[in-house]
Write an enzyme that holds these catalytic residues in place. Structure first.
Site, PDB file in Angstrom:
ATOM      1  CE1 TYR A 141      22.514  29.016  10.790  1.00 52.96           C
ATOM      2  CE2 TYR A 141      24.052  30.572   9.811  1.00 52.96           C
ATOM      3  CZ  TYR A 141      23.559  29.912  10.921  1.00 52.96           C
ATOM      4  OH  TYR A 141      24.113  30.152  12.155  1.00 52.96           O
ATOM      5  CG  PHE A 169      30.914  38.262  13.848  1.00 54.24           C
ATOM      6  CD1 PHE A 169      31.193  38.929  12.667  1.00 54.24           C
ATOM      7  CD2 PHE A 169      29.874  38.743  14.643  1.00 54.24           C
ATOM      8  CE1 PHE A 169      30.463  40.054  12.289  1.00 54.24           C
ATOM      9  CE2 PHE A 169      29.136  39.860  14.278  1.00 54.24           C
ATOM     10  CZ  PHE A 169      29.428  40.510  13.098  1.00 54.24           C
TER      11      PHE A 169
END
Length: 327
Positions: A141, A169
């Site tokens: 990913y 984040f």
């Protein structure tokens, strides 16, 4: 105002950003194949069910709608799934992005905001993390996002495509008015999992309590999804005003441990979170916290909802609404 095409706009962050764009006065169309998004997140008059690999359909749509810029969310995001099915992640995240970029080139669209991730940094040697730290992904990913960022760098140089990559984040929370929230299937994010553990009584597993942190659990930087949506608008408007290509972290600069989040959830809901301690997950860093000074300084971004209590209150309100509807 501008006409914006949002790929993956029926998903969690994409739908919140679409809502924020409309409230800011922009016109928006959404492209989503609904493989992981939800049609009820988008006004059906704005939704086009197209796969990113259908370049011809994208070109026709972009030309017909006279699109000014693209915000690109459409990607698979589960780190664990990417380790089990890396081919799926490279095909969708990299191949889909290449098809979109090809369509943009053919349609003459030169501005893109890209949904990237803190996973491009892997397990950094120091925190808070700054944008000049090297790429070091530890999952397919994360690597798929690195690949797209590198492609965007070459297209900036040789195709005059201006792009801004936003390295998220931990996105969390829900629309403060309760219109949208997290509905992943399966759900992998901590806060909705904690809320569902409260509702079902089934304990959630805390992956490791022996990290080098004050309470032994992982520390993460949690950013409210509405503040994340605002970062996309700041990036978009910079590009529309002739700004250069760049990359920015999107976080608060404050980290909370898993146990701190559990305690905060218990305070907001007034209920105990059932949980058990399990082994560490491979690839989990002890601490991931952003330095987002560049985003604040260069683009003027200011988070409004990202204190932990507000995040949980908005998520809890949406979760109760979702459960009442039987979703």
């Amino acid at each position: 105002m501008a006409k914006i095409l949002v790929t993956g706009g029926a998903g969690y962050i994409g739908s919140h950003t679409t809502l924020a764009l409309l409230e800011r006065g922009h016109d928006v169309i959404v492209v989503d194949n609904l493989s992981r998004g939800h049609a009820h997140n988008v006004d059906p008059k704005r939704l086009w069910r197209i796969h990113l690999t259908d370049t011809d359909a994208l070109v026709r749509l972009m030309r017909a709608e006279e699109v000014d810029a693209v915000i690109h969310f459409a990607a698979y995001i589960a780190v664990g799934e990417s380790t089990r099915e890396p081919e799926l992640y490279f095909s969708n995240n990299v191949g889909g992005s290449l098809a979109l970029l090809t369509a943009m080139q053919q349609a003459g669209i030169k501005r893109l905001v890209f949904s990237s991730t803190a996973a491009v940094y892997g397990m950094p040697e120091r925190v808070p993390i700054t944008e000049d730290m090297p790429f070091a992904p530890v999952s397919p990913y994360g690597d798929s996002k690195v690949m797209v960022e590198r492609i965007l760098g070459w297209l900036d140089q040789y195709r005059d495509l201006r792009s801004i990559s936003l390295r998220y984040f931990n996105a969390c929370g829900a629309d403060p008015q309760g219109r949208l929230g997290e509905e992943h299937n399966p759900e992998t994010h901590l806060i909705p999992l904690l809320l569902r553990a409260i509702e079902t009584g089934v304990p959630i597993t805390v992956f490791g309590d022996d990290y080098d942190t004050p309470d032994g659990t992982c520390i993460r930087d949690y950013i409210h999804v509405s503040d994340l949506a605002e970062a996309h608008i700041c990036a978009l408007e910079s590009l529309l005003n002739g700004g250069p290509s760049d990359a920015f972290n999107v976080g608060t600069g404050t980290g909370y441990s898993v146990l701190e989040v559990i305690r905060a959830v218990e305070e907001v809901t007034g209920r105990k979170v059932p949980y058990e301690i399990g082994p560490r997950r491979p690839g989990d860093a002890a601490v991931l916290v952003a330095n987002a000074d560049k985003l604040r300084t260069v683009l003027g971004w200011r988070p409004q909802y990202s204190d932990l209590r507000t995040i949980i209150e908005t998520a809890w309100a949406f979760e109760k609404k979702r459960t009442a509807k039987g979703q």
